[in-house]
Design an enzyme around this catalytic site. Structure first.
Site, PDB file in Angstrom:
ATOM      1  N   ASP A  15       0.858  -1.191  -0.187  1.00 56.56           N
ATOM      2  CA  ASP A  15      -0.054   0.123  -0.003  1.00 56.56           C
ATOM      3  C   ASP A  15       0.928   1.351   0.066  1.00 56.56           C
ATOM      4  O   ASP A  15       2.160   1.164   0.303  1.00 56.56           O
ATOM      5  CB  ASP A  15      -0.910  -0.010   1.435  1.00 56.56           C
ATOM      6  CG  ASP A  15      -1.654   1.095   1.450  1.00 56.56           C
ATOM      7  OD1 ASP A  15      -2.557   1.552   0.292  1.00 56.56           O
ATOM      8  OD2 ASP A  15      -2.120   1.794   2.380  1.00 56.56           O
ATOM      9  N   SER A  16       0.326   2.243  -0.172  1.00 59.68           N
ATOM     10  CA  SER A  16       0.899   3.675  -0.211  1.00 59.68           C
ATOM     11  C   SER A  16       1.341   4.000   1.084  1.00 59.68           C
ATOM     12  O   SER A  16       2.383   4.952   1.331  1.00 59.68           O
ATOM     13  CB  SER A  16       0.106   4.804  -0.821  1.00 59.68           C
ATOM     14  OG  SER A  16      -0.932   4.887  -0.043  1.00 59.68           O
ATOM     15  N   CYS A  78      -4.472  -0.879  -2.134  1.00 61.20           N
ATOM     16  CA  CYS A  78      -4.433   0.508  -2.234  1.00 61.20           C
ATOM     17  C   CYS A  78      -5.372   0.738  -3.874  1.00 61.20           C
ATOM     18  O   CYS A  78      -5.134   0.125  -4.725  1.00 61.20           O
ATOM     19  CB  CYS A  78      -3.111   1.110  -2.529  1.00 61.20           C
ATOM     20  SG  CYS A  78      -3.252   2.957  -2.922  1.00 61.20           S
ATOM     21  N   ASN A  79      -6.314   1.662  -3.702  1.00 62.70           N
ATOM     22  CA  ASN A  79      -7.431   1.792  -4.615  1.00 62.70           C
ATOM     23  C   ASN A  79      -6.610   2.595  -5.814  1.00 62.70           C
ATOM     24  O   ASN A  79      -6.669   2.404  -6.895  1.00 62.70           O
ATOM     25  CB  ASN A  79      -8.623   2.570  -4.259  1.00 62.70           C
ATOM     26  CG  ASN A  79      -9.512   1.520  -3.567  1.00 62.70           C
ATOM     27  OD1 ASN A  79     -10.572   0.908  -3.963  1.00 62.70           O
ATOM     28  ND2 ASN A  79      -9.326   1.662  -2.289  1.00 62.70           N
ATOM     29  N   GLU A 156      -1.892   8.804   8.187  1.00 62.20           N
ATOM     30  CA  GLU A 156      -0.669   8.007   8.096  1.00 62.20           C
ATOM     31  C   GLU A 156       0.025   8.610   9.510  1.00 62.20           C
ATOM     32  O   GLU A 156       1.033   7.911   9.886  1.00 62.20           O
ATOM     33  CB  GLU A 156       0.149   8.962   6.942  1.00 62.20           C
ATOM     34  CG  GLU A 156      -0.070   8.167   5.618  1.00 62.20           C
ATOM     35  CD  GLU A 156       0.361   6.824   5.421  1.00 62.20           C
ATOM     36  OE1 GLU A 156       1.607   6.450   5.881  1.00 62.20           O
ATOM     37  OE2 GLU A 156      -0.014   5.725   5.239  1.00 62.20           O
ATOM     38  N   CYS A 188     -11.029   4.479  -0.102  1.00 66.28           N
ATOM     39  CA  CYS A 188      -9.727   4.402   0.031  1.00 66.28           C
ATOM     40  C   CYS A 188      -9.233   3.642   1.355  1.00 66.28           C
ATOM     41  O   CYS A 188     -10.131   3.597   2.380  1.00 66.28           O
ATOM     42  CB  CYS A 188      -9.063   5.824   0.432  1.00 66.28           C
ATOM     43  SG  CYS A 188      -7.348   5.875   0.951  1.00 66.28           S
ATOM     44  N   THR A 189      -8.282   2.666   1.143  1.00 69.19           N
ATOM     45  CA  THR A 189      -8.141   1.748   2.379  1.00 69.19           C
ATOM     46  C   THR A 189      -7.558   2.391   3.659  1.00 69.19           C
ATOM     47  O   THR A 189      -7.669   1.788   4.616  1.00 69.19           O
ATOM     48  CB  THR A 189      -7.082   0.769   2.110  1.00 69.19           C
ATOM     49  OG1 THR A 189      -5.872   1.185   1.778  1.00 69.19           O
ATOM     50  CG2 THR A 189      -7.544  -0.038   0.745  1.00 69.19           C
ATOM     51  N   HIS A 190      -7.465   3.378   3.672  1.00 72.26           N
ATOM     52  CA  HIS A 190      -7.147   4.449   4.675  1.00 72.26           C
ATOM     53  C   HIS A 190      -8.330   4.717   5.603  1.00 72.26           C
ATOM     54  O   HIS A 190      -8.378   4.745   6.826  1.00 72.26           O
ATOM     55  CB  HIS A 190      -6.454   5.822   4.528  1.00 72.26           C
ATOM     56  CG  HIS A 190      -4.838   5.353   4.348  1.00 72.26           C
ATOM     57  ND1 HIS A 190      -4.343   4.976   3.012  1.00 72.26           N
ATOM     58  CD2 HIS A 190      -3.804   5.911   5.184  1.00 72.26           C
ATOM     59  CE1 HIS A 190      -3.297   5.117   2.920  1.00 72.26           C
ATOM     60  NE2 HIS A 190      -2.759   5.548   4.202  1.00 72.26           N
TER      61      HIS A 190
END
Length: 270
Positions: A15-16, A78-79, A156, A188-190
């Site tokens: 992922d980012s 991550c999309n 983050e 978004c996975t976040h």
């Protein structure tokens, strides 16, 4: 069948940043006997405001690293990275690669008033993949999209409950509420890390949808098809079963020690 790959080899998850941990949690629940290596590319996060070429370069570098670690499959958790890089990754690598996509189809099916909202990064909303999703599954529904600039950065840093994070969520959810959306996609996975705040803002009558569970089921299906699925606990006993159920993911990052700390912190609350 992939005879050159060991069944007990790990699955690489990228992922980012820390957002893909929400997907990893679904993966470990669905496949508790698999080994997972998670890579957070936090030194280059967020991906949402970067070019497709730059995202592809990072995804190829991380894929090479995870494959060097022996990965038998990759999950692009991550999309934005999926939209930018999943096709070239699949063209280049022979191992199974599973990606993400905003849950437009299940949201359209779940909506009672045919108004759905999508919270996502700018990169995801501007992608050809998202446009294709709307083309295939957006007929008969009104789709209200909202780019959530700055939200990934807050998550983050582990700032899930900070006033600034909540203020951003209120700002970004308001257009969806005003449009009457009864179903909202966490694109978004976040964003599942702040799901409780989003639910509080939009109200209990609004359904929130993410795709982590669907990705976990898809990975299980593909590993089974490739004869790469790790045996479950029913096939082992004693110490082996105890060991299998206590597997812990390995966390790697391009970020700092602070990223490692945030990853451990966020993993504990999932």
């Amino acid at each position: 069948m992939c005879p050159a790959i060991a069944v007990n080899a790990p699955v690489g998850v990228m992922d980012s940043g820390v957002g893909g941990l929400t997907v990893l949690k679904h993966l470990t629940r669905q496949l508790p006997h698999e080994h997972f290596i998670y890579y957070a590319d936090s030194a280059y996060a967020p991906y949402g405001n970067q070019s497709a070429i730059k995202i592809q370069q990072r995804c190829f570098a991380i894929a090479d690293l995870l494959i060097a670690q022996g990965a038998k499959a990759l999950v692009v958790a991550c999309n934005t990275a999926t939209a930018a890089a999943i096709s070239p990754l699949r063209d280049h690598f022979s191992l199974p690669i599973i990606g993400m996509e905003p849950a437009v189809k299940p949201a359209a099916a779940a909506s009672k008033n045919s108004i759905i909202g999508v919270l996502a990064t700018t990169g995801t909303l501007q992608s050809a993949q998202f446009a294709a999703l709307l083309e295939h599954y957006g007929h008969g529904v009104q789709v209200v999209t909202q780019a959530c600039v700055g939200l990934v950065e807050c998550i983050e840093q582990g700032q899930l409950d900070h006033a600034h994070t909540i203020a951003l969520l209120e700002t970004y959810c308001q257009p969806l509420i005003a449009a009457g959306a009864d179903t909202i996609v966490l694109g978004c996975t976040h964003y599942p890390f702040v799901r409780a705040h989003i639910q509080h803002i939009v109200g209990p009558q609004v359904t929130l949808i993410d795709t982590g569970a669907a990705v976990a089921k898809r990975l299980q299906q593909i590993l089974a098809e490739k004869n790469l699925l790790q045996a479950d606990t029913e096939t082992v006993s004693g110490n082996a079963q105890d060991e299998a159920t206590s597997l812990k993911p390995v966390f790697l990052t391009s970020g700092s020690e602070d990223t490692q700390r945030v990853m451990q912190q966020l993993w504990q609350i999932l």
